[in-house]
Design an enzyme around this catalytic site. Sequence first.
Site, mmCIF file in Angstrom:
data_model
loop_
_atom_site.group_PDB
_atom_site.id
_atom_site.type_symbol
_atom_site.label_atom_id
_atom_site.label_comp_id
_atom_site.label_asym_id
_atom_site.label_seq_id
_atom_site.Cartn_x
_atom_site.Cartn_y
_atom_site.Cartn_z
ATOM 1 N N CYS A 142 44.054 42.355 40.786
ATOM 2 C CA CYS A 142 44.079 41.026 40.162
ATOM 3 C C CYS A 142 44.222 41.123 38.645
ATOM 4 O O CYS A 142 45.101 40.483 38.060
ATOM 5 C CB CYS A 142 42.811 40.262 40.525
ATOM 6 S SG CYS A 142 41.300 41.221 40.315
ATOM 7 N N HIS A 222 37.847 36.055 36.504
ATOM 8 C CA HIS A 222 37.858 36.904 35.315
ATOM 9 C C HIS A 222 38.338 36.097 34.117
ATOM 10 O O HIS A 222 39.044 35.098 34.259
ATOM 11 C CB HIS A 222 38.824 38.078 35.491
ATOM 12 C CG HIS A 222 38.553 38.942 36.673
ATOM 13 N ND1 HIS A 222 37.325 39.505 36.927
ATOM 14 C CD2 HIS A 222 39.371 39.364 37.672
ATOM 15 C CE1 HIS A 222 37.399 40.234 38.032
ATOM 16 N NE2 HIS A 222 38.619 40.165 38.499
#
Lengths: 345, 345
Positions: A142, A222
Amino acid sequence: MKKIKVAVNGYGVIGKRVADAVVLQDDMELAGVCDVVSDWRIRVAEKKNYPVFAFNKDFKKQMTNSGVNAKGNLDDLIGAADIIIDCTPKKIASKNIEKYKKANIKFIVQGGEKHEVTGHSFSAENNYATAIGLESTRVVSCNTTSIIRTLTALKKAGLLRKARGTLLRRATDPWESHLGGIMNTLVPEPEIPSHQGPDAQTVDNELDVITAAVKVPETLSHLHYWNVQLTRKASKEEVIAAFKESTRISMINYADGLSSNNTIKELMLAMGRPYGDMYEVALWQDMLKVVDDELFYAYVVDNQAIVIPETIDAIRALTTIEKLATNSIQMTNVSLGITQKFIEK
Amino acid sequence: MKKIKVAVNGYGVIGKRVADAVVLQDDMELAGVCDVVSDWRIRVAEKKNYPVFAFNKDFKKQMTNSGVNAKGNLDDLIGAADIIIDCTPKKIASKNIEKYKKANIKFIVQGGEKHEVTGHSFSAENNYATAIGLESTRVVSCNTTSIIRTLTALKKAGLLRKARGTLLRRATDPWESHLGGIMNTLVPEPEIPSHQGPDAQTVDNELDVITAAVKVPETLSHLHYWNVQLTRKASKEEVIAAFKESTRISMINYADGLSSNNTIKELMLAMGRPYGDMYEVALWQDMLKVVDDELFYAYVVDNQAIVIPETIDAIRALTTIEKLATNSIQMTNVSLGITQKFIEK
């Protein structure tokens, strides 16, 4: 047109999303999903009428005992598919790979595996073409996916010299929070550079990128902060135009109330995205700052969702059902509702 | 030698620490502390035999009603002191300043006030000399103090060209967590650059520094990640030697188990520090990385404690009881147990 039969091994955080995405593609069908669990997680797959397979004989027995109707074992699933997407945990995946190779089936592994396992690491907007017809590839993680998307956009515009990033990594996946996370502290990764920089270079070795990473006590997504040395002085408008060339970067604005990871998550849920998933990189346009030949920006990455469209594209590249990156990306984007404008006018 | 009489206005997170630190200095005495509260907070001051004053008549009445023995009002405290340290909240401080000026008493404000209020911003290792004999100064904030300490060390070694930082700011003070914080999200500051870079330049306008900041869901301390462009290629050893020239930077090692903000906090408590306070910048030596002429490092900042020694030094500079920065810093360091080596051998 014959549809590509896709098998998903490991029906966890990524696997279940890949399966759901495969079902949405006109040129693919889901051969089945394989796992070791017999609880609510695999029963959801049954509810969706996905063919369920057990990892091996023993797990098949467990499934049967739990009332789960397993159609066979992993070997049976492999026999019924053109390509298999491995979404199992790290140590298990490496053993599966031997099995795939023996069975002569194309396969895709996740970013947790080493680049050497497949010799190719994939990110659709950067290197789709180099994956055409390969036996296997690795969809990068990711964080790495977000790095390549954003830096590729700057690179294509001729603006990128070098990029330095600080990555605030969410502590654990939301659904696994009860298995352990962190709270009221910050846990820096012991080494600078962190692995994401070199990992991005497995896709594009021209990228001059160095990252530092720290685990933070939240589970939503994130957050990256970047400082990019541009090749020359540029305007904010030029930089934004460069990012907008990527169909998987969505510009957001603090001024619209999107002021944090949780507000972005809530927007995804409000938009009706499954699991509140965000496939795009959400990059703050109003926060973005250019100072002479330096660029500063921050963006949010959904670590459960961002690799899903990449995986779908990788299936098309490996199986050669679509040889043009732009076509595959377009199909995937439409199927998943990927947009460059969440609520921007 | 006549001791300098120090008044502390505002007995909160910073004020109580300043009072405790003043009491430890051989050349100072605490004229008293002043506040508006009548609860456990001010009773702790009474227990310590600190002269307690009320902000005004009304608060004095409240204190009396609560059994707190207030010796007088702020005016009385001002009359009894050579210098006053304002530790009141932002909006209140600006009104106090008029009072201090009228009373012709030297004063120190905290980093929350504007630089223009005093025309001088203070950080001991950088600009002690320029504060000698001034009527007032402003001790810059915790984050800015840490920035100046670390960058001054690099500057003195001739290594600093420009510095770019990402600041992970703790959400709220620990004792005020019940009044509101954030959880399970990250809240970026809306603008890049964040204010800390320009703030550092109020102390040293030669610093080329740009920061971005984000609020994180923890209450222990701040965490900074820095990327510094050096003036030339340098070795890791050179950089560490430069940092070690500061007596208020303590090198720590991940390998010693100091792997997060909470482990560092626990070490401070284990060392018997009041409130577990850390006056030093705790900078990871083993994580620190030099790549050609670029430097990467991370450190932790205790936002309640780091300004305390700076405030003590500022008192000496303004009152001219010590004209040499190194002497004052040394005295302050010894009194507070400030060390360059927490547990390093």
